[in-house]
Design a protein around this motif. Structure first.
Motif, PDB file in Angstrom:
ATOM      1  N   SER A  45       0.807  -1.223   0.000  1.00 31.45           N
ATOM      2  CA  SER A  45       0.000   0.000   0.000  1.00 31.45           C
ATOM      3  C   SER A  45       0.838   1.269   0.000  1.00 31.45           C
ATOM      4  O   SER A  45       0.425   2.287  -0.532  1.00 31.45           O
ATOM      5  CB  SER A  45      -0.936   0.024   1.210  1.00 31.45           C
ATOM      6  N   LEU A  47       1.261   3.074   2.494  1.00 30.42           N
ATOM      7  CA  LEU A  47       0.680   3.982   3.481  1.00 30.42           C
ATOM      8  C   LEU A  47       1.510   3.994   4.758  1.00 30.42           C
ATOM      9  O   LEU A  47       2.180   3.013   5.091  1.00 30.42           O
ATOM     10  CB  LEU A  47      -0.751   3.550   3.830  1.00 30.42           C
ATOM     11  N   GLY A  68      -5.868   0.002   5.979  1.00 25.12           N
ATOM     12  CA  GLY A  68      -5.992   1.407   6.371  1.00 25.12           C
ATOM     13  C   GLY A  68      -4.650   1.950   6.790  1.00 25.12           C
ATOM     14  O   GLY A  68      -3.743   1.208   7.169  1.00 25.12           O
ATOM     15  N   MET A  70      -2.308   6.059   6.600  1.00 25.09           N
ATOM     16  CA  MET A  70      -2.306   7.492   6.291  1.00 25.09           C
ATOM     17  C   MET A  70      -1.482   7.723   5.032  1.00 25.09           C
ATOM     18  O   MET A  70      -0.460   7.071   4.825  1.00 25.09           O
ATOM     19  CB  MET A  70      -1.706   8.284   7.450  1.00 25.09           C
ATOM     20  N   TRP A  71      -1.949   8.665   4.202  1.00 23.67           N
ATOM     21  CA  TRP A  71      -1.210   9.002   2.985  1.00 23.67           C
ATOM     22  C   TRP A  71       0.146   9.585   3.366  1.00 23.67           C
ATOM     23  O   TRP A  71       0.234  10.461   4.218  1.00 23.67           O
ATOM     24  CB  TRP A  71      -1.987  10.013   2.142  1.00 23.67           C
ATOM     25  N   MET A  76      -0.752  15.696   1.405  1.00 23.71           N
ATOM     26  CA  MET A  76      -1.919  15.003   1.945  1.00 23.71           C
ATOM     27  C   MET A  76      -2.015  15.160   3.463  1.00 23.71           C
ATOM     28  O   MET A  76      -3.043  14.842   4.061  1.00 23.71           O
ATOM     29  CB  MET A  76      -1.892  13.516   1.584  1.00 23.71           C
ATOM     30  N   GLN A  78      -0.938  13.540   5.956  1.00 25.06           N
ATOM     31  CA  GLN A  78      -1.242  12.294   6.660  1.00 25.06           C
ATOM     32  C   GLN A  78      -2.745  12.057   6.833  1.00 25.06           C
ATOM     33  O   GLN A  78      -3.206  11.552   7.856  1.00 25.06           O
ATOM     34  CB  GLN A  78      -0.508  12.229   7.995  1.00 25.06           C
ATOM     35  N   ALA A  81      -6.401   6.961   4.884  1.00 27.00           N
ATOM     36  CA  ALA A  81      -6.565   6.304   3.593  1.00 27.00           C
ATOM     37  C   ALA A  81      -7.064   4.879   3.819  1.00 27.00           C
ATOM     38  O   ALA A  81      -6.695   4.239   4.805  1.00 27.00           O
ATOM     39  CB  ALA A  81      -5.240   6.274   2.861  1.00 27.00           C
ATOM     40  N   HIS A  82      -7.905   4.413   2.899  1.00 21.12           N
ATOM     41  CA  HIS A  82      -8.415   3.044   2.947  1.00 21.12           C
ATOM     42  C   HIS A  82      -8.289   2.444   1.555  1.00 21.12           C
ATOM     43  O   HIS A  82      -8.702   3.067   0.573  1.00 21.12           O
ATOM     44  CB  HIS A  82      -9.872   3.012   3.397  1.00 21.12           C
ATOM     45  N   LEU A  83      -7.703   1.269   1.492  1.00 19.45           N
ATOM     46  CA  LEU A  83      -7.513   0.573   0.236  1.00 19.45           C
ATOM     47  C   LEU A  83      -8.073  -0.836   0.352  1.00 19.45           C
ATOM     48  O   LEU A  83      -8.036  -1.445   1.421  1.00 19.45           O
ATOM     49  CB  LEU A  83      -6.020   0.480  -0.108  1.00 19.45           C
ATOM     50  N   GLU A  98      -8.056   1.970  -4.476  1.00 20.61           N
ATOM     51  CA  GLU A  98      -8.323   3.043  -3.519  1.00 20.61           C
ATOM     52  C   GLU A  98      -9.826   3.191  -3.298  1.00 20.61           C
ATOM     53  O   GLU A  98     -10.610   3.238  -4.240  1.00 20.61           O
ATOM     54  CB  GLU A  98      -7.753   4.362  -4.030  1.00 20.61           C
ATOM     55  N   ALA A 101     -12.868   8.620   0.098  1.00 20.32           N
ATOM     56  CA  ALA A 101     -12.782   9.083   1.486  1.00 20.32           C
ATOM     57  C   ALA A 101     -14.062   8.832   2.253  1.00 20.32           C
ATOM     58  O   ALA A 101     -14.034   8.552   3.454  1.00 20.32           O
ATOM     59  CB  ALA A 101     -12.409  10.568   1.513  1.00 20.32           C
TER      60      ALA A 101
END
Length: 108
Positions: A45, A47, A68, A70-71, A76, A78, A81-83, A98, A101
């Motif tokens: 990811s 992240l 999950g 943070m970017w 961004m 931080q 983020a969820h992928l 992706e 949000a």
């Protein structure tokens, strides 16, 4: 977000919420598989503080993992983020999608 994308997110999330793993050789084997899938998906990811957020779902040749974190990009700041990650059991490859949000709000 286009209706097709919303439908895809909804479908995958519902599958994650309702599916239970099929019979495996042992509970330890499932635990090892899901740990490996979660680790590979979190690493792929990119992240910050990436981790699997829910019990992965088994789909025969693939495992679906919600990741999950943070970017990491400075612009961004931080943001969360969820992928969604598809982990291929045979190749060990992790493919990421992706999520928007507001993906949780869209499911209500």
């Amino acid at each position: 977000m286009p209706d097709r994308a919303r439908l895809t997110v909804l479908s995958i999330t519902l599958l994650l919420a309702t599916l239970q793993p099929a019979a495996a050789s042992t509970p330890a084997a499932w635990q090892d598989l899901f740990a490996e899938a979660g680790h590979r998906c979190a690493a792929a990811s990119g992240l910050l503080d990436a981790a699997a957020l829910a019990q992965p779902a088994d789909f025969g040749d693939e495992v679906l993992v919600l990741v999950g974190g943070m970017w990491p990009q400075p612009h961004m700041k931080q943001a969360p983020a969820h992928l969604l990650c598809r982990y291929n059991k045979a190749s060990g490859e992790a493919t990421l999608i992706e999520l928007p949000a507001d993906w949780r709000v869209q499911l209500r």
